[in-house]
Design an enzyme around this catalytic site. Structure first.
Site, PDB file in Angstrom:
ATOM      1  N   ASP A 111       4.735 -21.553 -28.307  1.00  0.00           N
ATOM      2  CA  ASP A 111       5.521 -22.160 -29.399  1.00  0.00           C
ATOM      3  C   ASP A 111       6.984 -21.716 -29.412  1.00  0.00           C
ATOM      4  O   ASP A 111       7.366 -20.718 -28.814  1.00  0.00           O
ATOM      5  CB  ASP A 111       4.877 -21.859 -30.762  1.00  0.00           C
ATOM      6  CG  ASP A 111       4.699 -20.353 -31.020  1.00  0.00           C
ATOM      7  OD1 ASP A 111       4.488 -19.590 -30.052  1.00  0.00           O
ATOM      8  OD2 ASP A 111       4.772 -19.944 -32.192  1.00  0.00           O
ATOM      9  N   HIS A 141      15.029 -14.160 -30.424  1.00  0.00           N
ATOM     10  CA  HIS A 141      15.276 -14.840 -31.713  1.00  0.00           C
ATOM     11  C   HIS A 141      16.771 -15.076 -31.982  1.00  0.00           C
ATOM     12  O   HIS A 141      17.122 -15.571 -33.043  1.00  0.00           O
ATOM     13  CB  HIS A 141      14.629 -14.108 -32.908  1.00  0.00           C
ATOM     14  CG  HIS A 141      13.130 -14.094 -32.858  1.00  0.00           C
ATOM     15  ND1 HIS A 141      12.344 -13.943 -33.978  1.00  0.00           N
ATOM     16  CD2 HIS A 141      12.251 -14.239 -31.827  1.00  0.00           C
ATOM     17  CE1 HIS A 141      11.059 -13.966 -33.622  1.00  0.00           C
ATOM     18  NE2 HIS A 141      10.987 -14.138 -32.314  1.00  0.00           N
ATOM     19  N   GLU A 162       2.382 -18.332 -32.017  1.00  0.00           N
ATOM     20  CA  GLU A 162       2.528 -16.879 -32.114  1.00  0.00           C
ATOM     21  C   GLU A 162       3.500 -16.521 -33.230  1.00  0.00           C
ATOM     22  O   GLU A 162       3.420 -15.467 -33.832  1.00  0.00           O
ATOM     23  CB  GLU A 162       3.019 -16.289 -30.784  1.00  0.00           C
ATOM     24  CG  GLU A 162       2.930 -14.771 -30.691  1.00  0.00           C
ATOM     25  CD  GLU A 162       4.019 -14.056 -31.473  1.00  0.00           C
ATOM     26  OE1 GLU A 162       3.719 -13.010 -32.087  1.00  0.00           O
ATOM     27  OE2 GLU A 162       5.157 -14.528 -31.501  1.00  0.00           O
ATOM     28  N   GLU A 163       4.438 -17.455 -33.493  1.00  0.00           N
ATOM     29  CA  GLU A 163       5.567 -17.126 -34.373  1.00  0.00           C
ATOM     30  C   GLU A 163       5.296 -17.326 -35.856  1.00  0.00           C
ATOM     31  O   GLU A 163       6.176 -17.109 -36.670  1.00  0.00           O
ATOM     32  CB  GLU A 163       6.797 -17.983 -34.002  1.00  0.00           C
ATOM     33  CG  GLU A 163       7.303 -17.777 -32.581  1.00  0.00           C
ATOM     34  CD  GLU A 163       8.066 -16.473 -32.395  1.00  0.00           C
ATOM     35  OE1 GLU A 163       8.162 -15.685 -33.351  1.00  0.00           O
ATOM     36  OE2 GLU A 163       8.558 -16.258 -31.275  1.00  0.00           O
TER      37      GLU A 163
END
Ligand code: NI
Length: 400
Positions: free
Chosen positions: A81, A372, A139-140
């Protein structure tokens, strides 16, 4: 001959293909639990390899590659993702979706796992058991795709699990660029549990000149903020890492009005499960009883995030051995745990395994922003390294 011979060369030969897959995914990022196109792309690509994937969830899939001998099963996991970030990196394969970006390198993880699949298919005869490759969604985003895949049965029959994370910058001390060709993998707790809390203090509003007719939510909430800092300093073992951060504080309407309500949000981080329990208990008690002491009431929302990620020493050592053999002793870097979180932790709660951090930083290629960051980028020479390490590690775990 031992498992792994020639893997570096075969992985290097796949470089162009790995880069192509990764760039395609980078251009078409999808948010957590919405990875439909990504999953379709994976299914198509895998069918092209002659693999028949299992699709039990809306997004994400897995499949097994069986060797000629029966044996144990090793899971190789990649997350697929992207993040709700507007890309600022100046690359020709920039995100084509406004506000969505592969800013954590999961496009690279996905390409690497496709590479692992290819390498294993070429070496089927060397697989002393079975390798399950998992392309995991979300995962996020809480509650995370890993628990969803576990519920769907991905760990049934699995004995051990491995995975990796690309990192252009060291997220542990001393920081700095984490260059291609370097990896780090520590034993035991490596990444923290991350909880989220929201506290609403309810008092009674009133005139600023008449406090005796009101219950001041701001006065009460400031005591709560101060008291929460006593959790780490006075209630947690000083040898255990822990953090309580109040990130927002909202209250009040006007200078001469007593605020009827205050809202705080924040995060709690810890490595040890018992510390985690203790911190939640302490927070709830402190908030409730402080509010009570001031005649206010409190609503507490406390969301447990991902658990701490704990590497098993045995599997970690096998993976480190592979890195040393393939890339030399210098490729392994010493590291310390970091306070970031990762949902592969759920898989490692169920099965012993290891999660390594793979360097992909380069000042020259402007791959020198942390995960990020809107300018996040990777040095793609890390892709064949990741594929070679995971392939050789899976083979070696099965062989021992
Ligand atoms: Ni990530």
């Amino acid at each position: 001959m031992s498992a792994g011979d020639g893997i570096v060369t075969s992985a290097e030969a796949l470089s162009g293909q790995l880069t192509e897959w990764r760039r395609h995914l980078h251009e078409h990022p999808e948010l957590s639990f919405q990875e439909h196109e990504t999953t379709d792309f994976l299914e198509r690509t895998l069918r092209g390899f002659g693999v028949d994937p299992v699709r039990k969830t809306e997004t994400g899939l897995w499949f097994d590659i069986e060797g000629p001998r029966s044996g144990r099963t090793v899971l190789v996991r990649a997350d697929i993702d992207a993040l709700p970030i507007e890309e600022e990196a100046d690359v020709p394969y920039r995100s084509g979706r406004p506000g969505v970006m592969h800013a954590c390198g999961h496009d690279g993880h996905t390409a690497i796992a496709l590479g692992v699949t290819k390498l294993l298919l070429e070496r089927r005869g060397e697989i002393a058991g079975r390798v399950r490759v998992l392309f995991q969604p979300a995962e996020e985003k809480l509650p995370g795709g890993a628990p969803m895949m576990i519920r769907a049965g991905v760990l049934e029959g699995v004995d051990e699990a491995i995975g990796l994370h690309l990192m252009p910058m060291r997220l542990w001390a001393p920081g700095g660029v984490f260059p291609v060709g370097r990896a780090a993998l520590i034993d035991g707790p490596a990444m923290a549990a991350a909880e989220e809390f929201r506290i609403r203090i309810r008092g009674v509003g009133g005139h600023g000149a008449a406090p005796h007719t009101a219950v001041d939510a701001i006065a009460c909430a400031t005591q709560v903020v101060n008291a929460l800092q006593h959790i780490v300093s006075r209630q947690v073992d000083p040898l255990q890492p822990a953090v309580v951060t109040v990130g927002t504080f909202h209250a009040g309407y006007n200078f001469n009005v007593i605020a009827p309500q205050a809202e705080l949000t924040g995060t709690v981080r810890a490595f040890d499960e018992s510390v985690r329990d203790r911190m939640e208990e302490s927070l709830r008690r402190i908030v409730r009883q402080t509010a009570d002491a001031f005649g206010a009431t409190a609503d507490i929302e406390y969301i447990r995030g991902y658990p701490p990620l704990v590497n098993a020493a045995e599997q970690a050592e096998v993976v480190r051995g592979v890195i040393r053999d393939l890339y030399g002793t210098d490729a392994l870097e010493a590291a310390v745990p970091m306070m970031g979180a990762e949902d592969f932790a759920y898989i490692l709660q169920e099965r012993p395994g290891a999660f390594l951090w793979l360097g992909c930083g380069s000042e020259e290629l402007k791959a020198a922003y942390a995960n990020h960051h809107p300018k996040f980028a990777i040095d793609e020479r890390a892709l064949p390294i990741g594929a070679a390490v995971l392939t050789a590690a899976a083979l070696r775990l099965l062989e021992r």
